[in-house]
Design a protein around this motif. Structure first.
Motif, PDB file in Angstrom:
ATOM      1  N   SER A   4      51.853   9.985  75.583  1.00  0.00           N
ATOM      2  CA  SER A   4      51.711  10.926  74.482  1.00  0.00           C
ATOM      3  C   SER A   4      52.072  10.265  73.180  1.00  0.00           C
ATOM      4  N   SER A   5      51.147  10.268  72.241  1.00  0.00           N
ATOM      5  CA  SER A   5      51.499   9.772  70.918  1.00  0.00           C
ATOM      6  C   SER A   5      51.358  10.910  69.911  1.00  0.00           C
ATOM      7  N   VAL A   6      51.168  12.108  70.444  1.00  0.00           N
ATOM      8  CA  VAL A   6      50.903  13.261  69.581  1.00  0.00           C
ATOM      9  C   VAL A   6      52.082  13.542  68.661  1.00  0.00           C
ATOM     10  N   ASN A   7      53.293  13.464  69.210  1.00  0.00           N
ATOM     11  CA  ASN A   7      54.447  13.886  68.446  1.00  0.00           C
ATOM     12  C   ASN A   7      55.159  12.769  67.696  1.00  0.00           C
ATOM     13  N   TRP A   8      54.655  11.585  67.817  1.00  0.00           N
ATOM     14  CA  TRP A   8      55.330  10.459  67.155  1.00  0.00           C
ATOM     15  C   TRP A   8      54.342   9.755  66.226  1.00  0.00           C
ATOM     16  N   PRO A   9      54.851   9.191  65.143  1.00  0.00           N
ATOM     17  CA  PRO A   9      53.929   8.551  64.190  1.00  0.00           C
ATOM     18  C   PRO A   9      53.499   7.150  64.637  1.00  0.00           C
ATOM     19  N   VAL A  10      54.017   6.682  65.783  1.00  0.00           N
ATOM     20  CA  VAL A  10      53.575   5.395  66.342  1.00  0.00           C
ATOM     21  C   VAL A  10      53.272   5.626  67.822  1.00  0.00           C
ATOM     22  N   VAL A  26      65.007  -4.916  86.849  1.00  0.00           N
ATOM     23  CA  VAL A  26      65.964  -3.893  87.268  1.00  0.00           C
ATOM     24  C   VAL A  26      66.028  -2.850  86.157  1.00  0.00           C
ATOM     25  N   GLY A  27      66.089  -1.584  86.536  1.00  0.00           N
ATOM     26  CA  GLY A  27      66.273  -0.553  85.516  1.00  0.00           C
ATOM     27  C   GLY A  27      65.410   0.663  85.776  1.00  0.00           C
ATOM     28  N   GLY A  28      65.804   1.787  85.173  1.00  0.00           N
ATOM     29  CA  GLY A  28      65.117   3.048  85.414  1.00  0.00           C
ATOM     30  C   GLY A  28      64.110   3.392  84.338  1.00  0.00           C
ATOM     31  N   ARG A  29      64.020   4.674  84.046  1.00  0.00           N
ATOM     32  CA  ARG A  29      63.043   5.158  83.069  1.00  0.00           C
ATOM     33  C   ARG A  29      63.771   5.623  81.819  1.00  0.00           C
ATOM     34  N   VAL A  30      63.017   5.719  80.730  1.00  0.00           N
ATOM     35  CA  VAL A  30      63.595   6.242  79.496  1.00  0.00           C
ATOM     36  C   VAL A  30      62.748   7.416  79.031  1.00  0.00           C
ATOM     37  N   ARG A  31      63.421   8.417  78.453  1.00  0.00           N
ATOM     38  CA  ARG A  31      62.715   9.628  78.026  1.00  0.00           C
ATOM     39  C   ARG A  31      61.568   9.283  77.074  1.00  0.00           C
ATOM     40  N   TRP A  32      61.848   8.473  76.040  1.00  0.00           N
ATOM     41  CA  TRP A  32      60.795   8.073  75.098  1.00  0.00           C
ATOM     42  C   TRP A  32      60.823   6.573  74.864  1.00  0.00           C
ATOM     43  N   LEU A  33      59.644   5.996  74.880  1.00  0.00           N
ATOM     44  CA  LEU A  33      59.501   4.582  74.522  1.00  0.00           C
ATOM     45  C   LEU A  33      58.507   4.507  73.369  1.00  0.00           C
ATOM     46  N   LEU A  34      58.955   4.046  72.220  1.00  0.00           N
ATOM     47  CA  LEU A  34      58.066   3.913  71.062  1.00  0.00           C
ATOM     48  C   LEU A  34      57.610   2.464  70.950  1.00  0.00           C
ATOM     49  N   GLU A  35      56.340   2.309  70.542  1.00  0.00           N
ATOM     50  CA  GLU A  35      55.736   0.975  70.527  1.00  0.00           C
ATOM     51  C   GLU A  35      55.104   0.645  69.176  1.00  0.00           C
ATOM     52  N   PRO A  36      55.925   0.391  68.156  1.00  0.00           N
ATOM     53  CA  PRO A  36      55.355   0.049  66.850  1.00  0.00           C
ATOM     54  C   PRO A  36      54.613  -1.282  66.922  1.00  0.00           C
ATOM     55  N   ALA A  37      53.605  -1.412  66.047  1.00  0.00           N
ATOM     56  CA  ALA A  37      52.807  -2.641  66.072  1.00  0.00           C
ATOM     57  C   ALA A  37      53.037  -3.522  64.847  1.00  0.00           C
ATOM     58  N   THR A  38      53.760  -3.006  63.853  1.00  0.00           N
ATOM     59  CA  THR A  38      54.007  -3.773  62.622  1.00  0.00           C
ATOM     60  C   THR A  38      55.446  -3.503  62.164  1.00  0.00           C
ATOM     61  N   ILE A  46      62.018   4.016  63.573  1.00  0.00           N
ATOM     62  CA  ILE A  46      63.485   4.156  63.488  1.00  0.00           C
ATOM     63  C   ILE A  46      63.853   5.407  62.690  1.00  0.00           C
ATOM     64  N   VAL A  47      63.197   5.567  61.549  1.00  0.00           N
ATOM     65  CA  VAL A  47      63.511   6.716  60.691  1.00  0.00           C
ATOM     66  C   VAL A  47      63.212   8.029  61.436  1.00  0.00           C
ATOM     67  N   THR A  48      62.052   8.094  62.073  1.00  0.00           N
ATOM     68  CA  THR A  48      61.676   9.341  62.758  1.00  0.00           C
ATOM     69  C   THR A  48      62.617   9.611  63.935  1.00  0.00           C
ATOM     70  N   ALA A  49      62.930   8.558  64.686  1.00  0.00           N
ATOM     71  CA  ALA A  49      63.837   8.740  65.829  1.00  0.00           C
ATOM     72  C   ALA A  49      65.168   9.309  65.349  1.00  0.00           C
ATOM     73  N   ARG A  50      65.694   8.734  64.290  1.00  0.00           N
ATOM     74  CA  ARG A  50      67.005   9.184  63.806  1.00  0.00           C
ATOM     75  C   ARG A  50      66.926  10.605  63.258  1.00  0.00           C
ATOM     76  N   GLU A  51      65.824  10.917  62.574  1.00  0.00           N
ATOM     77  CA  GLU A  51      65.659  12.297  62.073  1.00  0.00           C
ATOM     78  C   GLU A  51      65.686  13.303  63.227  1.00  0.00           C
ATOM     79  N   ARG A  52      65.226  12.843  64.403  1.00  0.00           N
ATOM     80  CA  ARG A  52      65.172  13.751  65.561  1.00  0.00           C
ATOM     81  C   ARG A  52      66.417  13.655  66.442  1.00  0.00           C
TER      82      ARG A  52
END
Ligand SMILES: Cc1cc2nc3c(=O)[nH]c(=O)nc-3n(C[C@H](O)[C@H](O)[C@H](O)COP(=O)(O)OP(=O)(O)OC[C@H]3O[C@@H](n4cnc5c(N)ncnc54)[C@H](O)[C@@H]3O)c2cc1C
Length: 324
Positions: A4-10, A26-38, A46-52
């Motif tokens: 889903s990229s609907v709710n995130w700007p990246v 090794v390791g589990g899952r994470v609720r959200w993984l953001l993938e900026p390209a620039t 970062i700004v959006t994550a912190r705002e939320r």
């Protein structure tokens, strides 16, 4: 996995698997993984994550990381898509001026031996680019996996030098979202610690030294051979588990030598074991859980402390499910 990229700007993934994004697997899952390209998208993420209300964790190549199994109810930003490395425009000393054209301008590398590198560029790509251009300074990283951002954050290196030796400027994003260019003189990197605190590395300008291509290649080849002889590079690990202790406290022994002296090479827990080749590497044979790996690391630390009195400090970063 739901995309889903609907709710995130990246670009974003929900409930993303992290295991295969680490070298140790090794390791589990994470609720959200953001993938900026620039770098700009990284800032926005970062700004959006912190705002939320999220405090983002930053994932590079996952080569110095042990991630706990299970669902991490938090947000991770990966720099995986930020893979660009190019030469700056003629006469430019600023990160900003790197445009598409920067790649097309042919300046003699000897005239301007610098590279502009985004955080997700792999250290191996960086080394091979520098070698092709006949630029020296990164050979010390031959065989070191990971990305530029992680390399700067960790000050990756070894006996022949460190990442920060060739940093001219690092572009960071502050926790409040400001993008800043920090000249080398304003930074205080230390042993396996870039000293940047909460700042996120978006990229860097590296200043290298013009040499012949053959010399750079030969040196990188030699360092890689030495590393290969000493370390289990192709096994699933997180690199050196412990920092080397102060030599006065350890009688001149490295962390790996202390583990070996204590008879702990080959020690197993579940599907994790201490490399028989190098005592500072814990290997995932195939199906190790994070509990196997972290339990074994604790065992090593306790055993070394009780046998030698030396308290080993972790070099690897551990991501537990509860942030903090
Ligand atoms: C086989 C093997 C050999 C290795 N040999 C060496 C060696 O010789 N020398 C050495 O120093 N290391 C070595 N390492 C460890 C590892 O390769 C380095 O530490 C590397 O720099 C990690 O980069 P990464 O991108 O994988 O970082 P990650 O493992 O993804 O992250 C490590 C830490 O850096 C932070 N980070 C990542 N990207 C950023 C960013 N953009 N901004 C801010 N923080 C960030 C993460 O949040 C985390 O805290 C080795 C590892 C392996 C598996």
């Amino acid at each position: 996995m739901t995309t889903s990229s609907v709710n995130w700007p990246v670009a974003a993934l929900r409930d993303a698997e992290l295991r295969d994004r680490t070298y140790m697997r090794v390791g589990g899952r994470v609720r959200w993984l953001l993938e900026p390209a620039t770098p700009q998208e990284l800032q926005l993420a970062i700004v959006t994550a912190r705002e939320r209300g999220f405090v983002p964790r930053i994932l590079g190549g996952g080569c110095n990381l042990v991630i706990e199994d299970g669902l991490h109810d938090c947000l991770v930003i990966t720099t995986d898509r930020m893979k660009r490395c190019f030469r700056p425009l003629r006469g430019s000393s600023r990160f900003d001026e790197q445009t598409q054209q920067g790649e097309l301008v042919h300046i003699d590398p000897a005239e301007d031996p610098r590279l502009v590198v985004w955080a997700g560029t792999t250290l191996q790509k960086l080394c091979s680019t520098a070698t092709d251009l006949g630029l020296s300074g990164l050979e010390c990283l031959a065989g070191v996996p990971g990305q530029l951002g992680g390399g700067i954050a960790m000050n990756a290196g070894g006996r022949y030098g460190e990442m920060w030796d060739c940093v001219e400027l690092v572009r960071v994003i502050e926790p409040d979202g400001r993008m800043l260019d920090l000249p080398r003189a304003e930074c205080t990197p230390r042993y396996r610690n870039g000293g940047l605190g909460e700042r996120v590395v978006a990229g860097a300008i590296l200043k290298l030294v013009p040499r012949t291509r053959a010399l750079v290649r030969e040196r990188a080849k030699q360092y890689l051979k030495e590393k290969n002889d000493a370390q289990p590079l192709t096994e699933w690990s997180a690199g050196c588990v412990f920092k080397n202790p102060d030599k006065q406290r350890s009688g001149g022994l490295s962390a790996g030598q202390l583990v070996e002296r204590c008879g702990l090479k080959g020690r197993e827990r579940g599907d994790a074991y201490v490399s028989p080749q190098h005592g500072n590497f814990v290997i995932n044979r195939r199906n190790a859980s994070s509990a196997d790996v972290l339990g074994l690391i604790e065992e090593l630390r306790a055993e070394v402390a009780s046998q030698t009195g030396v308290q080993l400090e972790l070099e690897v970063k551990v991501w537990c499910r509860e942030p903090g």
